[in-house]
Structure formats: C-alpha cells, structure tokens
Design a protein around this motif. Structure first.
Motif: not given
Length: 96
Positions: A14-19, A21-23
């Motif tokens: 989940e954290t990777d998925y959010e990251n 989109w931030l990228r």
C-alpha cells in the motif's frame, strides 16, 4: 505469526502504491520545470551569442555559469524522470 507477516506485507504494498502516485506528481512538476528550463536556456543562448558579438567574442561569465548549473540540474532531473535515480532535483534537494 504468519498473519502478522501478511499484514506487514500489505502495508508495504500500500505504501509503495501511494509512493508511485506521489512520484507521478513529482514527475509532472519536474517535466513542467524542464520545459521552462529549456525555454530559458534558448533565451540565454541568444543573449550569450549577442554578448559575444558585441564584446569581442568574450562570453558573460555569470551567464556561462548559470548555463552550467542549469545543465547539471537538467541532467539530475532527467535521471529522476527516467528512474535512473531516486534523487529528486532542486527544489527538493540542494542545487549543485
């Protein structure tokens, strides 16, 4: 014990998925900044040429230094954009 490992793994995904989109957001901002930098570089090129024409082929040192700094920034930005580096360019990090 196995359930805890699964929960921890789900949080990482989940954290990777959010990251990611931030990228993407960072990449869009950097693309816009690179576009502006490219335009500015074109204007600086014309200005430096005119300075050299009227100044006996002597370039403006500050303009030349700014061009060098901009080139370093653009290279750092391109490396981030293509995922060759995780280091974001200025304004997220110091300007080299």
């Amino acid at each position: 014990m196995m359930g805890q490992d699964q929960d921890h793994s789900d949080i990482d995904v989940e954290t990777d998925y959010e990251n990611i989109w931030l990228r993407l957001l960072n990449m869009v901002i950097i693309a816009f900044l690179m576009s502006m930098a490219s335009t500015l570089l074109g204007l600086m090129t014309v200005a430096q040429f005119l300075i050299m024409v009227f100044n006996k082929r002597e370039p403006n040192e500050q303009l030349a230094e700014m061009g060098t700094t901009m080139g370093v920034w653009m290279a750092k930005a391109a490396r981030y954009q293509t995922a060759a580096s995780e280091v974001k360019p200025w304004p997220w990090t110091e300007l080299d």
